[in-house]
Design an enzyme around this catalytic site. Sequence first.
Site, mmCIF file in Angstrom:
data_model
loop_
_atom_site.group_PDB
_atom_site.id
_atom_site.type_symbol
_atom_site.label_atom_id
_atom_site.label_comp_id
_atom_site.label_asym_id
_atom_site.label_seq_id
_atom_site.Cartn_x
_atom_site.Cartn_y
_atom_site.Cartn_z
ATOM 1 N N LYS A 1 4.530 0.364 9.943
ATOM 2 C CA LYS A 1 4.641 1.671 9.314
ATOM 3 C C LYS A 1 4.116 2.775 10.230
ATOM 4 O O LYS A 1 4.663 3.868 10.260
ATOM 5 C CB LYS A 1 3.838 1.686 8.003
ATOM 6 C CG LYS A 1 4.640 1.212 6.808
ATOM 7 C CD LYS A 1 3.836 1.363 5.530
ATOM 8 C CE LYS A 1 3.110 0.073 5.205
ATOM 9 N NZ LYS A 1 2.476 0.031 3.895
ATOM 10 N N GLU B 1 0.868 -1.170 0.000
ATOM 11 C CA GLU B 1 0.000 0.000 0.000
ATOM 12 C C GLU B 1 0.914 1.232 0.000
ATOM 13 O O GLU B 1 1.824 1.312 0.831
ATOM 14 C CB GLU B 1 -0.879 -0.005 1.265
ATOM 15 C CG GLU B 1 -1.821 1.174 1.257
ATOM 16 C CD GLU B 1 -2.773 1.226 2.451
ATOM 17 O OE1 GLU B 1 -2.771 0.285 3.275
ATOM 18 O OE2 GLU B 1 -3.509 2.229 2.528
ATOM 19 N N ARG C 1 5.174 -13.278 9.419
ATOM 20 C CA ARG C 1 5.846 -12.019 9.106
ATOM 21 C C ARG C 1 7.157 -11.932 9.861
ATOM 22 O O ARG C 1 7.389 -12.658 10.826
ATOM 23 C CB ARG C 1 4.945 -10.809 9.360
ATOM 24 C CG ARG C 1 4.415 -10.627 10.759
ATOM 25 C CD ARG C 1 3.246 -9.643 10.767
ATOM 26 N NE ARG C 1 3.626 -8.283 10.439
ATOM 27 C CZ ARG C 1 3.027 -7.538 9.506
ATOM 28 N NH1 ARG C 1 2.035 -8.030 8.800
ATOM 29 N NH2 ARG C 1 3.397 -6.311 9.301
HETATM 30 P P1 ATP Z 1 2.809 -2.533 8.139
HETATM 31 O O1 ATP Z 1 2.005 -3.408 9.059
HETATM 32 O O2 ATP Z 1 4.242 -2.441 8.496
HETATM 33 O O3 ATP Z 1 2.197 -1.208 7.889
HETATM 34 P P2 ATP Z 1 1.599 -3.642 5.868
HETATM 35 O O4 ATP Z 1 1.391 -5.104 5.853
HETATM 36 O O5 ATP Z 1 0.428 -2.808 6.187
HETATM 37 O O6 ATP Z 1 2.829 -3.309 6.789
HETATM 38 P P3 ATP Z 1 1.683 -3.401 3.053
HETATM 39 O O7 ATP Z 1 2.145 -2.280 2.231
HETATM 40 O O8 ATP Z 1 0.243 -3.728 3.055
HETATM 41 O O9 ATP Z 1 2.191 -3.119 4.519
HETATM 42 O O10 ATP Z 1 2.536 -4.707 2.767
HETATM 43 C C1 ATP Z 1 2.895 -5.170 1.506
HETATM 44 C C2 ATP Z 1 3.252 -6.615 1.609
HETATM 45 O O11 ATP Z 1 4.361 -6.783 2.484
HETATM 46 C C3 ATP Z 1 2.116 -7.430 2.172
HETATM 47 O O12 ATP Z 1 1.959 -8.572 1.364
HETATM 48 C C4 ATP Z 1 2.561 -7.794 3.560
HETATM 49 O O13 ATP Z 1 2.075 -9.026 3.940
HETATM 50 C C5 ATP Z 1 4.082 -7.791 3.428
HETATM 51 N N1 ATP Z 1 4.689 -7.478 4.711
HETATM 52 C C6 ATP Z 1 4.523 -6.365 5.445
HETATM 53 N N2 ATP Z 1 5.189 -6.439 6.603
HETATM 54 C C7 ATP Z 1 5.828 -7.636 6.604
HETATM 55 C C8 ATP Z 1 6.680 -8.320 7.527
HETATM 56 N N3 ATP Z 1 7.023 -7.768 8.685
HETATM 57 N N4 ATP Z 1 7.152 -9.540 7.186
HETATM 58 C C9 ATP Z 1 6.809 -10.098 5.998
HETATM 59 N N5 ATP Z 1 6.006 -9.517 5.102
HETATM 60 C C10 ATP Z 1 5.510 -8.304 5.380
HETATM 61 MG MG MG Z 2 -1.332 -3.254 5.003
#
Ligand code: ATP
Ligand code: MG
Length: 584
Positions: free
Chosen positions: A296, A48, A286
Amino acid sequence: MSIEKNSAAPAANAPPSNFLRAIVDNDIAAGTHDRPGMPSVITRFPPEPNGYLHIGHAKSICLNFGMARDYNGRCHLRFDDTNPEKEDQEYVDTIMDSVKWLGFSWEQGGQAYLHYASDYFDQLYAMAEYLIEHGHAYVDSQSADDMAKNRGNFGTPGTNSPFRDRPAAESLQLLRDMKAGKYPDGAHILRAKMSDDAMASSIMTNRDPALYRIRHAHHHRTGDAWCIYPMYDYTHPISDALESITHSLCTLEFTDHRPFYDWLLATLAPGGFFTPPVPRQYEFSRLNLTYLVMSKRKLRQLVDENIVSGWDDPRMPTLVGLRRRGYSPESIQLFCERIGVSKADAWIDMSTLEGSLRDDLDPKAARAIAVLRPLKLIVDNFPAGETVECSAPVHPHHPEMGSRAFPFSKELWIEQEDFMETPVKGYFRFTPPTADKPGSRVRLKYGFIAECTGFDKDADGKVIAVHVNYFEDSKSGTPGADTYKVKGTITWVSAAHALEAEVRLYDRLFLDPNPDAGGKDFKLALNPNALETVTAYLEPSLAAAVGEQRFQFERHGYFVADSVDSTPGKPVFNRAVTLKDSWK
Ligand code: ATP
Ligand code: MG
């Protein structure tokens, strides 16, 4: 050793196996995703654009792009841009930069597989009307409070909305009016009806999940064209299907969303919106790294409250921060390989990331000398104003990398810790003469042997200079070098020739290994010494250090010229990592 055993061993460079590769192998054998002219593995990385990528995202990038590479498939970069208030082009740009920097590409065969969920807004909307027409969705007009109350909770079934059975035609008209901008934010919401008793499902996300909500907000790509926006859970499976994704890999918290994912695609399939077979979702754990926070939202807090200098502060676990800190893309790929992929939630120790950087840089980083905490060394018997050229290999194990030269002169800088007025047992560096013993003899690395003859103190009793005599015939690399036996070797730079530079000694951002575990206030665990700035004296050739060239400063660790604050001829250096793990 039997031949059979040998031939069963995997090739040395074969990718490590994991449960996802096993699934893909089975799918390929069974032809699950066979489609004419299409690869049998198509993955996607779906960020995102609401912030900067962090090391957790790197795990997902390496996994998705790595699977595509290893199975001759392809991986799409897709921006999941369905939350207009939080998203921005700035984030789109930096995410693309970071993916490329990590060494991956969404381009293949002259085609760019770069997608935006917002490109599907028309199709997503058409599918929403289809769902209503076929009795699978309805417009709910409950207040937000009622909706929350009627959702029930983990142990309590929810209650059907009084609007759940309104005629399809009425829902359809409402949705059209929502789209036309006739209602304020929150007035209505489109929800799915997975089954008659879905509100009693033990899986909360099955309780009539929201599909569309009203948001009178400007979108960074579609502008003001829309005032209703699809929900992530609705958008994601459809985007996957429209792009013919085969394996949709996501993190474990989406496990509960899988029934909806499957239901949605199965329900839409008869509508002919996409060609089967439909994608499948698989979950992996994760990445959590000790001594860091990863979300984030929390990283944004560190930036907004000026606890760090920005998203690219070298203490941040963002990819732009790690890059500025001195991490190489190869070291991050190596790290992701080492941690592997599984369904077990765990904290990975920060030392695993640091170790990957050392292992990547050790064989390739040019060596250089830096004196970080300088103390003057005066070679009393060396003629003032003269120099002797000394040389050292660029890399001790790679003669092909050549050698470097630097001058020896009467006044040098050495490390403060390389002199002790009253030595402790086992100290082999400079110590002054005493009544019954001469001063110690030490090798000035790549230079000469010198014997300590005395030292100067200032009015406060602080040692400000050490005096030595050198042995002219002891130069490193000459036959005379071996005639002297010394136990200590220290590093030095010529005071008149050294490059004076700001060096930033970065350390871990948090003192607590799990700064935000169990809802703790992570800001209480900040490491006040995560940045120490020193004025150091460096080997003169480092004045020419160019962007992102990484060095091993002998004895100290790996350093990189800071990409933001360095100017031509005047680099500022960041310590990426020390030579040894000092945290164990
Ligand atoms: P955050 O929780 O840090 O804001 P998010 O999952 O909301 O992260 P996205 O931009 O939606 O951030 O993530 C893009 C991709 O990266 C998704 O497929 C998510 O599952 C993966 N991802 C995000 N954080 C991790 C992590 N700590 N380990 C593995 N994959 C991750
Ligand atoms: Mg997300």
